[in-house]
Design a protein around this motif. Structure first.
Motif, PDB file in Angstrom:
ATOM      1  N   ARG A 123       0.821  -1.211   0.000  1.00  0.00           N
ATOM      2  CA  ARG A 123       0.000   0.000   0.000  1.00  0.00           C
ATOM      3  C   ARG A 123       0.848   1.251   0.000  1.00  0.00           C
ATOM      4  NH1 ARG A 123      -4.475  -0.888   4.606  1.00  0.00           N
ATOM      5  NH2 ARG A 123      -5.049   1.179   3.834  1.00  0.00           N
TER       6      ARG A 123
ATOM      7  N   GLY B 251       5.966 -12.179 -12.293  1.00  0.00           N
ATOM      8  CA  GLY B 251       4.985 -11.248 -12.844  1.00  0.00           C
ATOM      9  C   GLY B 251       3.564 -11.540 -12.412  1.00  0.00           C
ATOM     10  N   PRO B 252       3.099 -12.774 -12.609  1.00  0.00           N
ATOM     11  CA  PRO B 252       1.708 -13.077 -12.249  1.00  0.00           C
ATOM     12  C   PRO B 252       1.397 -12.795 -10.772  1.00  0.00           C
ATOM     13  CG  PRO B 252       2.581 -14.787 -13.668  1.00  0.00           C
ATOM     14  CD  PRO B 252       3.736 -13.876 -13.331  1.00  0.00           C
TER      15      PRO B 252
ATOM     16  N   TYR C 153       2.720 -10.408  -8.774  1.00  0.00           N
ATOM     17  CA  TYR C 153       2.542  -8.979  -8.560  1.00  0.00           C
ATOM     18  C   TYR C 153       1.342  -8.436  -9.329  1.00  0.00           C
ATOM     19  CZ  TYR C 153       6.670  -8.305  -5.718  1.00  0.00           C
ATOM     20  OH  TYR C 153       7.568  -8.341  -4.678  1.00  0.00           O
ATOM     21  N   TYR C 154       1.072  -9.066 -10.459  1.00  0.00           N
ATOM     22  CA  TYR C 154      -0.092  -8.665 -11.242  1.00  0.00           C
ATOM     23  C   TYR C 154      -1.362  -8.824 -10.409  1.00  0.00           C
ATOM     24  CZ  TYR C 154      -3.497  -9.012 -15.112  1.00  0.00           C
ATOM     25  OH  TYR C 154      -4.563  -8.846 -15.952  1.00  0.00           O
ATOM     26  N   ARG C 155      -1.515  -9.958  -9.790  1.00  0.00           N
ATOM     27  CA  ARG C 155      -2.687 -10.192  -8.947  1.00  0.00           C
ATOM     28  C   ARG C 155      -2.643  -9.312  -7.699  1.00  0.00           C
ATOM     29  NH1 ARG C 155      -3.680 -16.700  -9.080  1.00  0.00           N
ATOM     30  NH2 ARG C 155      -4.830 -16.213  -7.165  1.00  0.00           N
ATOM     31  N   LEU C 156      -1.453  -9.129  -7.156  1.00  0.00           N
ATOM     32  CA  LEU C 156      -1.319  -8.331  -5.930  1.00  0.00           C
ATOM     33  C   LEU C 156      -1.729  -6.882  -6.160  1.00  0.00           C
ATOM     34  CD1 LEU C 156      -0.129  -8.240  -2.995  1.00  0.00           C
ATOM     35  CD2 LEU C 156       1.996  -7.444  -4.031  1.00  0.00           C
ATOM     36  N   LEU C 157      -1.284  -6.315  -7.269  1.00  0.00           N
ATOM     37  CA  LEU C 157      -1.431  -4.868  -7.441  1.00  0.00           C
ATOM     38  C   LEU C 157      -2.652  -4.473  -8.268  1.00  0.00           C
ATOM     39  CD1 LEU C 157       2.348  -4.091  -7.974  1.00  0.00           C
ATOM     40  CD2 LEU C 157       0.971  -3.705  -5.909  1.00  0.00           C
ATOM     41  N   LEU C 158      -3.130  -5.362  -9.114  1.00  0.00           N
ATOM     42  CA  LEU C 158      -4.314  -5.003  -9.897  1.00  0.00           C
ATOM     43  C   LEU C 158      -5.583  -5.595  -9.305  1.00  0.00           C
ATOM     44  CD1 LEU C 158      -2.997  -5.135 -13.556  1.00  0.00           C
ATOM     45  CD2 LEU C 158      -2.937  -3.291 -11.880  1.00  0.00           C
ATOM     46  N   HIS C 159      -5.423  -6.436  -8.280  1.00  0.00           N
ATOM     47  CA  HIS C 159      -6.579  -6.970  -7.565  1.00  0.00           C
ATOM     48  C   HIS C 159      -7.549  -7.724  -8.446  1.00  0.00           C
ATOM     49  CE1 HIS C 159      -5.195  -3.458  -5.160  1.00  0.00           C
ATOM     50  NE2 HIS C 159      -5.232  -4.367  -4.219  1.00  0.00           N
ATOM     51  N   THR C 160      -7.021  -8.375  -9.476  1.00  0.00           N
ATOM     52  CA  THR C 160      -7.925  -9.195 -10.287  1.00  0.00           C
ATOM     53  C   THR C 160      -8.355 -10.414  -9.493  1.00  0.00           C
ATOM     54  OG1 THR C 160      -5.966 -10.242 -11.211  1.00  0.00           O
ATOM     55  CG2 THR C 160      -6.949  -8.453 -12.478  1.00  0.00           C
ATOM     56  N   ARG C 161      -7.372 -11.048  -8.833  1.00  0.00           N
ATOM     57  CA  ARG C 161      -7.667 -12.130  -7.889  1.00  0.00           C
ATOM     58  C   ARG C 161      -6.729 -11.981  -6.722  1.00  0.00           C
ATOM     59  NH1 ARG C 161      -7.197 -17.662 -11.136  1.00  0.00           N
ATOM     60  NH2 ARG C 161      -5.553 -16.559 -12.268  1.00  0.00           N
TER      61      ARG C 161
ATOM     62  N   GLN D   7      -4.436   0.787  -4.293  1.00  0.00           N
ATOM     63  CA  GLN D   7      -3.933  -0.004  -3.171  1.00  0.00           C
ATOM     64  C   GLN D   7      -4.509   0.468  -1.840  1.00  0.00           C
ATOM     65  OE1 GLN D   7      -2.271  -2.513  -4.382  1.00  0.00           O
ATOM     66  NE2 GLN D   7      -2.316  -1.451  -6.355  1.00  0.00           N
ATOM     67  N   ASN D   8      -4.977   1.707  -1.798  1.00  0.00           N
ATOM     68  CA  ASN D   8      -5.431   2.271  -0.530  1.00  0.00           C
ATOM     69  C   ASN D   8      -6.891   2.691  -0.521  1.00  0.00           C
ATOM     70  OD1 ASN D   8      -2.919   2.643   1.324  1.00  0.00           O
ATOM     71  ND2 ASN D   8      -2.212   3.197  -0.719  1.00  0.00           N
TER      72      ASN D   8
ATOM     73  N   LEU E 138     -10.740  -1.849 -11.654  1.00  0.00           N
ATOM     74  CA  LEU E 138     -10.877  -3.219 -12.121  1.00  0.00           C
ATOM     75  C   LEU E 138     -12.063  -3.344 -13.074  1.00  0.00           C
ATOM     76  CD1 LEU E 138      -9.723  -6.001 -11.827  1.00  0.00           C
ATOM     77  CD2 LEU E 138     -11.183  -6.391  -9.828  1.00  0.00           C
TER      78      LEU E 138
ATOM     79  N   LEU F 242      -9.907  -2.542 -16.356  1.00  0.00           N
ATOM     80  CA  LEU F 242      -9.186  -3.788 -16.588  1.00  0.00           C
ATOM     81  C   LEU F 242     -10.070  -4.919 -17.089  1.00  0.00           C
ATOM     82  CD1 LEU F 242      -6.875  -3.664 -13.465  1.00  0.00           C
ATOM     83  CD2 LEU F 242      -6.225  -3.341 -15.860  1.00  0.00           C
TER      84      LEU F 242
ATOM     85  N   ASP G 188      -2.961 -14.196 -16.543  1.00  0.00           N
ATOM     86  CA  ASP G 188      -1.965 -13.730 -15.564  1.00  0.00           C
ATOM     87  C   ASP G 188      -0.544 -13.944 -16.091  1.00  0.00           C
ATOM     88  OD1 ASP G 188      -4.166 -13.288 -14.022  1.00  0.00           O
ATOM     89  OD2 ASP G 188      -3.689 -14.776 -12.473  1.00  0.00           O
TER      90      ASP G 188
ATOM     91  N   GLY H 221       1.089 -10.555 -16.524  1.00  0.00           N
ATOM     92  CA  GLY H 221       1.864 -10.358 -15.307  1.00  0.00           C
ATOM     93  C   GLY H 221       3.222  -9.717 -15.541  1.00  0.00           C
ATOM     94  N   PRO H 222       4.018 -10.307 -16.435  1.00  0.00           N
ATOM     95  CA  PRO H 222       5.367  -9.761 -16.638  1.00  0.00           C
ATOM     96  C   PRO H 222       5.361  -8.295 -17.057  1.00  0.00           C
ATOM     97  CG  PRO H 222       5.219 -11.954 -17.560  1.00  0.00           C
ATOM     98  CD  PRO H 222       3.818 -11.580 -17.136  1.00  0.00           C
TER      99      PRO H 222
ATOM    100  N   TYR I  88       4.630  -6.304 -13.950  1.00  0.00           N
ATOM    101  CA  TYR I  88       5.757  -6.484 -13.032  1.00  0.00           C
ATOM    102  C   TYR I  88       6.862  -5.494 -13.369  1.00  0.00           C
ATOM    103  CZ  TYR I  88       9.700  -9.058 -10.883  1.00  0.00           C
ATOM    104  OH  TYR I  88      10.804  -9.440 -10.163  1.00  0.00           O
TER     105      TYR I  88
END
Lengths: 207, 207, 207, 207
Positions: free
Chosen positions: A113, A169-170, A172-180, B120-121, B130, B134, B165, B169-170, B173
DNA sequence: GGGTAATCGAGACGGTACGTCTTGTCTTAGG
DNA sequence: CCTAAGACAAGACGTACCGTCTCGATTACCC
């Protein structure tokens, strides 16, 4: 940028910096970032919670991002080593599942965050984040992949920097874009996918 | 969340909202975010540059992030369709190269520097980002992958959400962690990697 | 300044002004001034409470002070006449006790808290206040004093404008400087004092 | 209410308050009140003109009225003493002419245009105004009247609080209701009137 | 084991932005 | 044409933080 905050390795007996204040500040910053989020995180708030004068923060850090950076560093510790059992897939599974667990943990919210967002707008943060946090881990992964390539577990023509991107990549992709949400349980499946690829067979064989 | 800013398709005769003000605000916000960065982006600054009262911003948007979101939406337009030539690798190359170009373009800095960090916040931003930005593109990609799977160009047992993903992802990333700059020229190589995987052919060929 | 708010004497059938709105506005303004005080009295607040558009107020009055002025005028009515029984002291007592009662009444708070303060900073208000509210009453008092002087109840060399000041001054002094509350019961004593003066006897007679 | 603005007599070594800022604020407030009037007087405007942060005003004063109060206090200084030559009429003339001169002076406009109006709507201002500004002067006048009464220059049965009202009332009446401008030249005439009263000498007495 | 110099907590300072409220103008429908 | 409604540009409100500054009061080094 992070020069003044003398790292624990240097000679702390030569500076009069208060270790007590330093710890209180890092802890307060991490807590507050979790509680109120990065945008609402405030130097004044950190000072208040830490029972510290504002100047004591400004003396040693250049921004709230820099405080969090040091906090995360303390938290992430030094464990940048990668398992090496000989089976690259197994090693990736164990290491990356752990990583996914950390990323999903609320302990690391200040990272997600706060630091990553801050890095998008502050080159100093970006550099420190990359240098201090990410690169050691990337290098460790890369070294393991080099070994795997030597062992014939990875194609010779694969650029291993690309490989790291493909693996992490995958996540961080999920972590930051909140797709899953990030879920350690998904890691093995993603590693298999990265190892095998999407294509049904070697090179365009039969229909 | 995005409800009040009635899109131009709805009944504007009942809507006293000033389209002129709306456009000036979105443009000012995007410009300023590029110029000074997201943290220094300010509702007052947007209002000043747009020649608009602050209330006019607060009336229709809940935060600077929400303004940027609408600005990005206007910018990204409606082009969510995915090429479909029959060759999945070629289609991915053309679409994802374009995407990489956009992500690397300074026009999209408010997205990178502003929206993704804000998400993120702020759960509202996260959801709108999303949903509005997205998911339409993810869905388009996924639909193309479904077709590819039917065509036998992707293994039947691959979960296509995982595939998305693995492909995107990459890109993110590199974009968000700044390990390497995003470069459309790298896209074909990454697609090949994702299609073929890292693993050498198990003694020649797969199943 | 008060021209547009057509007084009740003119032909109201010729203008399309809504009497209902006018009354609602005056009443709302007086109430609110009593409730929240003059500084917190607001055109928007008046419109809200009166169930009226802001424009309807701006169309007919130039400021919140002007609204109150008309409200007070409606309230004070037309009774500017002074009793005339032949005994000036008695007449002053009856008239000025009533005045003191009004000034101390909370009904007249908008006058004390709003109009008189407003008059210090707005020449239009000052003029209307003087012309419409005060002068008629001052004139009535003065006329009665003229009669008293003719009757030999007031010294011939007394300037009657000074006499009015001497009589009414103490009332407003207490009202506006809050040294002591205004109290009708004190009026007769003050009138006696004004009539007799402070000096023990004609001119410096015996010890 | 006036407690925080520690007077220069108290222990300033424990007081980190900036005297420079204090003076700049008071001066700016007095000037602006004269220039634009009390309603248009603004904390922001004072801060701007004084070259001071708004917080520095809010830290030490509760409202623009409180600032003016202190400004007037500084201006009015400590001269609350009353002349005492033995001739009460002469002493009143000299003292009250000076007072009338001050009240009519534009230097004191913030008092007339600001403080007295503010006191009608703000009990704190009213109290401070009375306590800090008016009462000391009223007391001084009263003390002189007590002496005059002892000297046989004022009737024994006169309530001296009433006497003060009778003397000062007309001044403030003219000042605040704008029936006639306040003029020091009128003071002796009014004092004579107050001393002698309106009534002709009982059965023709005096010269 | 006192001197001294940097650090500490505290918090005032000149500023900027917040998000809300009101101003006075303007526009829109409806009666 | 007046009305109720309310959007608009403008700008003040009072609060929160910014980053700098100045205070004594520790504190821990050096002599």
């Amino acid at each position: 940028m992070n020069a003044p905050p003398t790292p624990p390795t240097s000679d702390r007996s030569l500076d009069r910096r208060s270790e007590k204040a330093r710890k209180a500040i890092l802890e307060a910053a991490m807590e507050l970032c979790r509680e109120v989020g990065y945008p609402a995180l405030t130097i004044e708030g950190i000072a208040r919670r830490a029972g510290v004068g504002k100047q004591t923060i400004y003396r040693w850090w250049s921004s709230k991002g820099a405080v969090l950076l040091e906090g995360i560093n303390d938290l992430a510790g030094v464990s940048t080593d990668f398992p090496s059992t000989g089976d690259i897939a197994a090693d990736l599974r164990s290491q990356m599942s752990a990583t996914a667990g950390l990323l999903a943990s609320e302990l690391f919210e200040p990272y997600t965050r706060g630091l990553i967002p801050a890095a998008q707008n502050d080159p100093d943060i970006a550099e420190s984040l990359l240098e201090d946090i990410l690169q050691p881990r990337i290098r460790a992964c890369r070294d393991r992949l080099v070994q795997a390539q030597k062992d014939g577990q990875i194609r010779d023509d694969v650029d291993l920097a690309d490989a790291v991107d493909l693996l992490y990549g995958p996540l961080y992709y999920r972590l930051l874009l909140h797709t899953r949400p990030v879920d350690p349980a998904d890691v093995p499946r993603m590693i298999d996918l990265a190892m095998q690829g999407l294509r049904p067979w070697p090179h365009g064989a039969p229909t």
